[in-house]
Design a protein around this motif. Structure first.
Motif, mmCIF file in Angstrom:
data_model
loop_
_atom_site.group_PDB
_atom_site.id
_atom_site.type_symbol
_atom_site.label_atom_id
_atom_site.label_comp_id
_atom_site.label_asym_id
_atom_site.label_seq_id
_atom_site.Cartn_x
_atom_site.Cartn_y
_atom_site.Cartn_z
ATOM 1 N N GLU A 1 0.834 -1.199 0.000
ATOM 2 C CA GLU A 1 0.000 0.000 0.000
ATOM 3 C C GLU A 1 0.871 1.252 0.000
ATOM 4 N N LEU A 2 2.004 1.198 0.707
ATOM 5 C CA LEU A 2 2.927 2.330 0.693
ATOM 6 C C LEU A 2 3.489 2.515 -0.715
ATOM 7 N N ARG A 3 3.869 1.411 -1.349
ATOM 8 C CA ARG A 3 4.402 1.497 -2.713
ATOM 9 C C ARG A 3 3.375 2.111 -3.660
ATOM 10 N N ALA A 4 2.135 1.662 -3.576
ATOM 11 C CA ALA A 4 1.080 2.193 -4.450
ATOM 12 C C ALA A 4 0.869 3.683 -4.197
ATOM 13 N N HIS A 5 0.910 4.078 -2.928
ATOM 14 C CA HIS A 5 0.738 5.488 -2.565
ATOM 15 C C HIS A 5 1.853 6.339 -3.162
ATOM 16 N N VAL A 6 3.086 5.858 -3.030
ATOM 17 C CA VAL A 6 4.243 6.606 -3.538
ATOM 18 C C VAL A 6 4.179 6.745 -5.050
ATOM 19 N N GLU A 7 3.883 5.656 -5.747
ATOM 20 C CA GLU A 7 3.851 5.695 -7.205
ATOM 21 C C GLU A 7 2.721 6.592 -7.722
ATOM 22 N N LYS A 8 1.606 6.589 -7.019
ATOM 23 C CA LYS A 8 0.496 7.461 -7.428
ATOM 24 C C LYS A 8 0.839 8.923 -7.171
ATOM 25 N N ALA A 9 1.453 9.202 -6.018
ATOM 26 C CA ALA A 9 1.770 10.581 -5.653
ATOM 27 C C ALA A 9 2.864 11.170 -6.530
ATOM 28 N N THR A 10 3.720 10.331 -7.094
ATOM 29 C CA THR A 10 4.825 10.821 -7.930
ATOM 30 C C THR A 10 4.619 10.482 -9.403
ATOM 31 N N THR A 11 3.387 10.128 -9.767
ATOM 32 C CA THR A 11 3.026 9.738 -11.138
ATOM 33 C C THR A 11 3.999 8.707 -11.714
ATOM 34 N N GLY A 12 4.375 7.752 -10.868
ATOM 35 C CA GLY A 12 5.180 6.628 -11.330
ATOM 36 C C GLY A 12 6.666 6.877 -11.446
ATOM 37 N N THR A 13 7.153 8.011 -10.944
ATOM 38 C CA THR A 13 8.592 8.288 -11.057
ATOM 39 C C THR A 13 9.386 7.710 -9.893
ATOM 40 N N LEU A 14 8.754 7.586 -8.727
ATOM 41 C CA LEU A 14 9.424 7.033 -7.555
ATOM 42 C C LEU A 14 8.651 5.828 -7.038
ATOM 43 N N THR A 15 9.343 4.957 -6.318
ATOM 44 C CA THR A 15 8.689 3.803 -5.717
ATOM 45 C C THR A 15 9.404 3.433 -4.430
ATOM 46 N N PHE A 16 8.784 2.547 -3.660
ATOM 47 C CA PHE A 16 9.402 2.016 -2.449
ATOM 48 C C PHE A 16 9.945 0.648 -2.804
ATOM 49 N N ALA A 17 11.248 0.436 -2.623
ATOM 50 C CA ALA A 17 11.930 -0.719 -3.208
ATOM 51 C C ALA A 17 11.717 -2.064 -2.516
ATOM 52 N N PRO A 18 11.835 -2.178 -1.187
ATOM 53 C CA PRO A 18 11.756 -3.514 -0.568
ATOM 54 C C PRO A 18 10.471 -4.248 -0.949
ATOM 55 N N ASP A 19 10.618 -5.468 -1.448
ATOM 56 C CA ASP A 19 9.445 -6.209 -1.925
ATOM 57 C C ASP A 19 9.524 -7.688 -1.555
#
Length: 347
Positions: A126-144
């Protein structure tokens, strides 16, 4: 906290009753119903341990109250996030404190600094989805890790989680910038690179505790400096044990990174500031077939020299399972061989 001793017999029952009564008095939600205890008797491991009660804090103050009372009454406490541990880390016979239900807010994202604050109960996916939406896909949260859709920030820091893309991006240790934490005596502190201080400077107890702990950690690093450098820091992929090497001067006395992997034995992480990475614009998947696992292992170094973001190996038995469950068409594009190491996603 997990190593605290649970009182036995009547004294144990008395301590538990006192704990539940005091938590209720402070407005902390606690549940000791049979159904709830059964639900929290297991995690993703094979272990089954029935807790005495389950608490659902809604704030840091609730966490401080829970931790202080458990410590004072000698009731063991286990902090729980998504319950994805495969080693029994999220279960215990005392009080289980679930941070995932109400402590799951994501703070403001700093795109320039590439960081975001998140409560311990925030799910990684959910954090990853939030980050990608807020930055229009330019940033992400890496640990997966494989439990990405269920594991939480707090638990992932506690276990120093990584995942498929740790080849390129590292473990949680490499993404934790700062953490807000609660100690066994209820101190509320913030830890980061070069500091450990009270979150609230008017909180005299936390201020004093921060100074005491800082002195102790500095002394620990100084006393064991040679051993940490020559032995512990020589392990290229240290994913277990205490990461005290991060306290060395050359690592900037990084208390936040040192807490990653400590599995909640040093403090309860309630909030964290984590780093973000650029999301690759394009990716490619290379799948190679080998005669056996040994042959595939010989090529790992060569594959890593190409700097993939991920590399995984599949035994032929896994392919057979997919063929059995989803039909031959599901794996017909894979190359032949007894071992199929995926050469990774190259970004």
């Amino acid at each position: 906290m997990e190593n605290a001793t649970m009182p036995h017999g009547d004294s144990g029952d008395t301590a538990l009753r006192q704990l539940l009564a005091r938590l209720e008095h402070h407005g902390v939600e606690v549940d000791d119903s049979s159904r709830r205890l059964s639900e929290y008797s297991y995690d993703a491991s094979n272990y089954r341990v029935r807790p005495a009660a389950v608490a659902f804090p809604k704030s840091v103050n609730d966490v401080r109250t829970i931790v202080r009372l458990c410590s004072a009454l000698a009731v063991p406490m286990t902090t729980r996030g998504g319950g994805t541990s495969m080693a029994g880390n999220a279960i215990g016979d005392g009080l289980v404190m679930d941070l995932s239900r109400r402590m799951n807010a994501v703070g403001a994202l700093d795109a320039e600094d590439r960081t975001v604050w998140a409560d311990a109960g925030v799910v990684l996916g959910e954090l990853r989805a939030h980050v990608e939406k807020a930055t229009t896909g330019t940033l992400t949260f890496a640990p997966d890790p494989s439990s990405l859709t269920r594991a939480t920030i707090g638990g992932s820091i506690g276990n120093d989680a990584c995942g498929n893309h740790s080849v390129a991006y590292g473990r949680m240790t490499h993404h934790v910038r700062e953490v807000d934490l609660v100690t066994a005596d209820g101190a509320y502190l913030r830890a980061g690179r070069g500091f450990l201080r009270a979150v609230d400077e008017s909180d005299t107890h936390s201020v004093a505790r921060a100074l005491e702990l800082t002195e102790g950690l500095e002394a620990l690093a100084a006393k064991n400096m040679a051993r940490l450098r020559v032995e512990l820091q020589a392990i290229p992929r240290q994913v277990s044990g205490y990461h005290v090497g991060h306290l060395l001067p050359e690592h900037g006395f990084d208390v936040a990174a040192a807490l990653a992997g400590s599995e909640g034995t040093c403090a309860v992480v309630v909030r964290a500031k984590v780093g973000l990475v650029a999301k690759p614009l394009t990716t490619a998947l290379l799948c190679l077939g080998y005669r056996d696992t040994i042959d595939s292992a010989r090529d790992v170094t060569s594959i890593l020299s190409a700097k993939p973001s991920a590399i995984e190996g599949l035994d032929v038995s896994i392919v057979d399972i997919m063929r059995h469950r989803r039909g031959a068409a599901s794996v017909e594009s894979l190359p032949g061989g007894e071992c199929l190491p995926h050469g990774g996603v190259f970004g």
